[in-house]
Design an enzyme around this catalytic site. Structure first.
Site, short mmCIF file in Angstrom:
data_model
loop_
_atom_site.label_atom_id
_atom_site.label_comp_id
_atom_site.label_asym_id
_atom_site.label_seq_id
_atom_site.Cartn_x
_atom_site.Cartn_y
_atom_site.Cartn_z
N LYS A 198 0.82 -1.22 0.00
CA LYS A 198 0.00 0.00 0.00
C LYS A 198 0.85 1.26 0.00
O LYS A 198 1.84 1.35 0.72
CB LYS A 198 -0.91 -0.02 1.24
CG LYS A 198 -1.94 1.08 1.26
CD LYS A 198 -3.20 0.61 1.96
CE LYS A 198 -4.30 1.64 1.93
NZ LYS A 198 -4.61 2.18 0.63
N GLY A 218 6.52 0.79 5.76
CA GLY A 218 7.39 -0.13 5.03
C GLY A 218 7.42 0.15 3.54
O GLY A 218 8.48 0.13 2.91
N CYS A 219 6.26 0.42 2.98
CA CYS A 219 6.17 0.67 1.52
C CYS A 219 6.84 1.98 1.13
O CYS A 219 7.46 2.07 0.08
CB CYS A 219 4.71 0.64 1.07
SG CYS A 219 3.96 -0.98 1.33
N THR A 220 6.72 2.98 1.99
CA THR A 220 7.39 4.26 1.73
C THR A 220 8.90 4.09 1.81
O THR A 220 9.64 4.57 0.94
CB THR A 220 6.90 5.34 2.72
OG1 THR A 220 5.48 5.50 2.55
CG2 THR A 220 7.59 6.67 2.47
N ALA A 273 9.97 2.22 -1.39
CA ALA A 273 9.91 3.09 -2.58
C ALA A 273 11.04 4.12 -2.56
O ALA A 273 11.68 4.36 -3.58
CB ALA A 273 8.56 3.78 -2.66
#
Length: 152
Positions: free
Chosen positions: A40, A45-47, A50
């Site tokens: 998401k 974690g995803c930030t 990325a």
């Protein structure tokens, strides 16, 4: 059926952050590619993942590779996420989970979240690495780079 190392990445289409149709055949099979599936936009974690891909994006392009991030978030969400974090690579909206299912990406965290899996393919579109680790978001970047360096 999940894709495995040695399989060719199948063709697919999706909408990218520009709101236009992305057709995989224009990149896959033409140059090395890193396709990473993440749960998401704008989660910690995803930030981190990325931004790690962003910070090392030049290392990927120096190896001739393209980086593509895929999640089920909307195009509007991807646009905001990419702008906020200055992401230079392609983000694809997979709201119907068609690409995730095509690759056979498993769910993570006891089936509660979409899985975090990175695929590296050579210039012929053949998968050379699958790194499946939902909890170690930033570990995907050095694994992918190491795999690409072995190709060159």
């Amino acid at each position: 059926m999940a894709l495995k190392v040695g399989d060719r990445i199948p063709n697919f289409t999706a909408i990218n952050t520009n709101g236009t149709v992305f057709e995989s055949q224009f990149i896959i099979g033409k140059k090395p590619v890193v396709i990473y599936f993440y749960p998401k936009d704008d989660t910690p974690g995803c930030t981190a993942q990325a931004c790690s891909f962003r910070d090392q994006y030049e290392d990927f392009t120096d190896l001739g590779a393209e980086v593509i991030g895929v999640s089920s978030d909307t195009v509007a969400s991807h646009q905001k996420f990419a702008k906020q974090h200055q992401l230079p690579f392609i983000l694809l909206s997979d709201s119907n989970k068609k690409i995730r299912n095509l690759f056979g990406v498993p769910s993570g965290l006891f089936g509660l979240l979409p899985g975090r899996v990175t695929y590296v393919a050579d210039k012929n579109g053949i998968i050379t690495l699958i790194f499946d680790n939902s909890l170690m978001a930033t570990k995907h970047i050095p694994k992918a780079l190491s795999s690409l360096k072995k190709l060159s």
